[in-house]
Motif scaffolding. Sequence first.
Motif, PDB file in Angstrom:
ATOM      1  N   TRP A   1       0.836  -1.204   0.000  1.00 40.70           N
ATOM      2  CA  TRP A   1       0.000   0.000   0.000  1.00 40.70           C
ATOM      3  C   TRP A   1       0.869   1.252   0.000  1.00 40.70           C
ATOM      4  O   TRP A   1       0.640   2.198  -0.752  1.00 40.70           O
ATOM      5  N   TRP A   2       1.886   1.249   0.864  1.00 42.62           N
ATOM      6  CA  TRP A   2       2.795   2.400   0.921  1.00 42.62           C
ATOM      7  C   TRP A   2       3.502   2.595  -0.416  1.00 42.62           C
ATOM      8  O   TRP A   2       3.639   3.719  -0.899  1.00 42.62           O
ATOM      9  N   ILE A   3       3.950   1.495  -1.008  1.00 43.37           N
ATOM     10  CA  ILE A   3       4.642   1.564  -2.302  1.00 43.37           C
ATOM     11  C   ILE A   3       3.714   2.157  -3.357  1.00 43.37           C
ATOM     12  O   ILE A   3       4.094   3.087  -4.086  1.00 43.37           O
ATOM     13  N   LEU A   4       2.505   1.629  -3.457  1.00 51.35           N
ATOM     14  CA  LEU A   4       1.561   2.124  -4.455  1.00 51.35           C
ATOM     15  C   LEU A   4       1.295   3.617  -4.275  1.00 51.35           C
ATOM     16  O   LEU A   4       1.256   4.372  -5.256  1.00 51.35           O
ATOM     17  N   ASN A   5       1.117   4.047  -3.046  1.00 51.88           N
ATOM     18  CA  ASN A   5       0.851   5.457  -2.780  1.00 51.88           C
ATOM     19  C   ASN A   5       2.027   6.352  -3.148  1.00 51.88           C
ATOM     20  O   ASN A   5       1.842   7.407  -3.757  1.00 51.88           O
ATOM     21  N   HIS A   6       3.221   5.949  -2.780  1.00 52.66           N
ATOM     22  CA  HIS A   6       4.398   6.766  -3.092  1.00 52.66           C
ATOM     23  C   HIS A   6       4.631   6.849  -4.597  1.00 52.66           C
ATOM     24  O   HIS A   6       4.918   7.927  -5.124  1.00 52.66           O
ATOM     25  N   VAL A   7       4.508   5.724  -5.279  1.00 53.44           N
ATOM     26  CA  VAL A   7       4.734   5.715  -6.731  1.00 53.44           C
ATOM     27  C   VAL A   7       3.663   6.541  -7.431  1.00 53.44           C
ATOM     28  O   VAL A   7       3.965   7.276  -8.381  1.00 53.44           O
ATOM     29  N   GLU A   8       2.421   6.460  -6.965  1.00 51.83           N
ATOM     30  CA  GLU A   8       1.334   7.241  -7.566  1.00 51.83           C
ATOM     31  C   GLU A   8       1.556   8.740  -7.380  1.00 51.83           C
ATOM     32  O   GLU A   8       1.342   9.518  -8.298  1.00 51.83           O
ATOM     33  N   LYS A   9       1.993   9.131  -6.192  1.00 52.22           N
ATOM     34  CA  LYS A   9       2.095  10.555  -5.874  1.00 52.22           C
ATOM     35  C   LYS A   9       3.362  11.207  -6.432  1.00 52.22           C
ATOM     36  O   LYS A   9       3.418  12.439  -6.528  1.00 52.22           O
ATOM     37  N   ALA A  10       4.353  10.418  -6.782  1.00 49.54           N
ATOM     38  CA  ALA A  10       5.597  10.974  -7.325  1.00 49.54           C
ATOM     39  C   ALA A  10       6.081  10.088  -8.469  1.00 49.54           C
ATOM     40  O   ALA A  10       7.096   9.394  -8.361  1.00 49.54           O
TER      41      ALA A  10
ATOM     42  N   LEU B   1      13.002   3.859  -2.377  1.00 54.28           N
ATOM     43  CA  LEU B   1      11.690   3.722  -1.742  1.00 54.28           C
ATOM     44  C   LEU B   1      11.768   2.814  -0.517  1.00 54.28           C
ATOM     45  O   LEU B   1      11.145   3.108   0.514  1.00 54.28           O
ATOM     46  N   THR B   2      12.544   1.762  -0.588  1.00 50.82           N
ATOM     47  CA  THR B   2      12.724   0.888   0.577  1.00 50.82           C
ATOM     48  C   THR B   2      13.350   1.663   1.727  1.00 50.82           C
ATOM     49  O   THR B   2      12.917   1.537   2.880  1.00 50.82           O
ATOM     50  N   GLU B   3      14.338   2.483   1.425  1.00 49.45           N
ATOM     51  CA  GLU B   3      14.980   3.304   2.461  1.00 49.45           C
ATOM     52  C   GLU B   3      13.955   4.244   3.115  1.00 49.45           C
ATOM     53  O   GLU B   3      13.960   4.438   4.322  1.00 49.45           O
ATOM     54  N   ARG B   4      13.072   4.793   2.326  1.00 47.64           N
ATOM     55  CA  ARG B   4      12.037   5.706   2.829  1.00 47.64           C
ATOM     56  C   ARG B   4      11.009   4.968   3.698  1.00 47.64           C
ATOM     57  O   ARG B   4      10.553   5.492   4.712  1.00 47.64           O
ATOM     58  N   LEU B   5      10.630   3.754   3.301  1.00 43.63           N
ATOM     59  CA  LEU B   5       9.530   3.045   3.956  1.00 43.63           C
ATOM     60  C   LEU B   5       9.951   2.133   5.110  1.00 43.63           C
ATOM     61  O   LEU B   5       9.151   1.879   6.013  1.00 43.63           O
ATOM     62  N   ALA B   6      11.161   1.621   5.080  1.00 42.93           N
ATOM     63  CA  ALA B   6      11.602   0.644   6.080  1.00 42.93           C
ATOM     64  C   ALA B   6      11.405   1.097   7.530  1.00 42.93           C
ATOM     65  O   ALA B   6      11.020   0.279   8.378  1.00 42.93           O
TER      66      ALA B   6
ATOM     67  N   PHE C   1       9.007   2.508   8.862  1.00 45.15           N
ATOM     68  CA  PHE C   1       7.615   2.366   9.264  1.00 45.15           C
ATOM     69  C   PHE C   1       7.177   0.900   9.339  1.00 45.15           C
ATOM     70  O   PHE C   1       6.083   0.599   9.800  1.00 45.15           O
ATOM     71  N   ASP C   2       8.030  -0.002   8.888  1.00 47.69           N
ATOM     72  CA  ASP C   2       7.703  -1.426   8.818  1.00 47.69           C
ATOM     73  C   ASP C   2       7.968  -2.091  10.163  1.00 47.69           C
ATOM     74  O   ASP C   2       9.070  -2.008  10.684  1.00 47.69           O
ATOM     75  N   ASP C   3       6.960  -2.751  10.704  1.00 50.18           N
ATOM     76  CA  ASP C   3       7.120  -3.443  11.986  1.00 50.18           C
ATOM     77  C   ASP C   3       7.038  -4.959  11.832  1.00 50.18           C
ATOM     78  O   ASP C   3       6.898  -5.667  12.819  1.00 50.18           O
ATOM     79  N   GLN C   4       7.135  -5.453  10.593  1.00 52.87           N
ATOM     80  CA  GLN C   4       6.974  -6.886  10.384  1.00 52.87           C
ATOM     81  C   GLN C   4       8.160  -7.530   9.674  1.00 52.87           C
ATOM     82  O   GLN C   4       8.062  -8.674   9.240  1.00 52.87           O
ATOM     83  N   GLY C   5       9.259  -6.817   9.525  1.00 53.65           N
ATOM     84  CA  GLY C   5      10.429  -7.388   8.855  1.00 53.65           C
ATOM     85  C   GLY C   5      10.150  -7.750   7.407  1.00 53.65           C
ATOM     86  O   GLY C   5      10.552  -8.813   6.931  1.00 53.65           O
ATOM     87  N   THR C   6       9.463  -6.867   6.713  1.00 55.25           N
ATOM     88  CA  THR C   6       9.029  -7.120   5.344  1.00 55.25           C
ATOM     89  C   THR C   6      10.198  -7.299   4.385  1.00 55.25           C
ATOM     90  O   THR C   6      11.174  -6.558   4.437  1.00 55.25           O
ATOM     91  N   ASP C   7      10.068  -8.269   3.505  1.00 56.71           N
ATOM     92  CA  ASP C   7      10.980  -8.453   2.375  1.00 56.71           C
ATOM     93  C   ASP C   7      10.473  -7.531   1.267  1.00 56.71           C
ATOM     94  O   ASP C   7       9.599  -7.904   0.492  1.00 56.71           O
ATOM     95  N   PHE C   8      10.982  -6.313   1.222  1.00 56.00           N
ATOM     96  CA  PHE C   8      10.483  -5.333   0.265  1.00 56.00           C
ATOM     97  C   PHE C   8      10.683  -5.793  -1.178  1.00 56.00           C
ATOM     98  O   PHE C   8       9.814  -5.550  -2.016  1.00 56.00           O
ATOM     99  N   ASP C   9      11.794  -6.470  -1.466  1.00 61.05           N
ATOM    100  CA  ASP C   9      11.979  -6.961  -2.844  1.00 61.05           C
ATOM    101  C   ASP C   9      10.863  -7.922  -3.226  1.00 61.05           C
ATOM    102  O   ASP C   9      10.379  -7.901  -4.357  1.00 61.05           O
TER     103      ASP C   9
END
Length: 149
Positions: free
Chosen positions: A43-52, A61-66, A68-76
């Motif tokens: 959701w965060w990725i879609l919003n950031h890409v849409e807005k910019a 984008l991973t550097e920007r979002l990481a 806020f991530d509390d679940q150890g997300t595999d962003f790739d």
Amino acid sequence: MREYTLAELTAQPIGYWSGEAYRTVVGRIRADLAVERLNQPAWWILNHVEKAPGEWTRARLTERLAPFDDQGTDFDGVYDDLLNRGWLVEESGVLTLTEAGRSGRSRAQERARRTHERTHDGVSPEEYAVALNVLRRMIENLGGDSDLP
């Protein structure tokens, strides 16, 4: 909602109530996103890409979002899923939302809007601001970052 006395309320542990608010609100957000087979980082990725458009690479984008991530997300893995679903394209390392991505984001955004309205039902903008500022003050008192994201 049941009413309590000032003494009863001020004796309550803020850690419990802030945690319960987090679990309830974020749980609802995550359930709403799951309808579109999305998680919060997607959701965060879609919003950031849409807005910019044309500004985001995976790394940036991973550097920007990481934070806020509390679940150890595999962003790739999230990027790959959105690419495989046809919601994003990646050209010369730059991420772009597709029409399918815009459509899915729009559906998820409508659910998010309804949840936001339900969350704020019976809470005035002034009360909401006071609640946030109280939490921000407690965070600041304990040495945390109380600035808006």
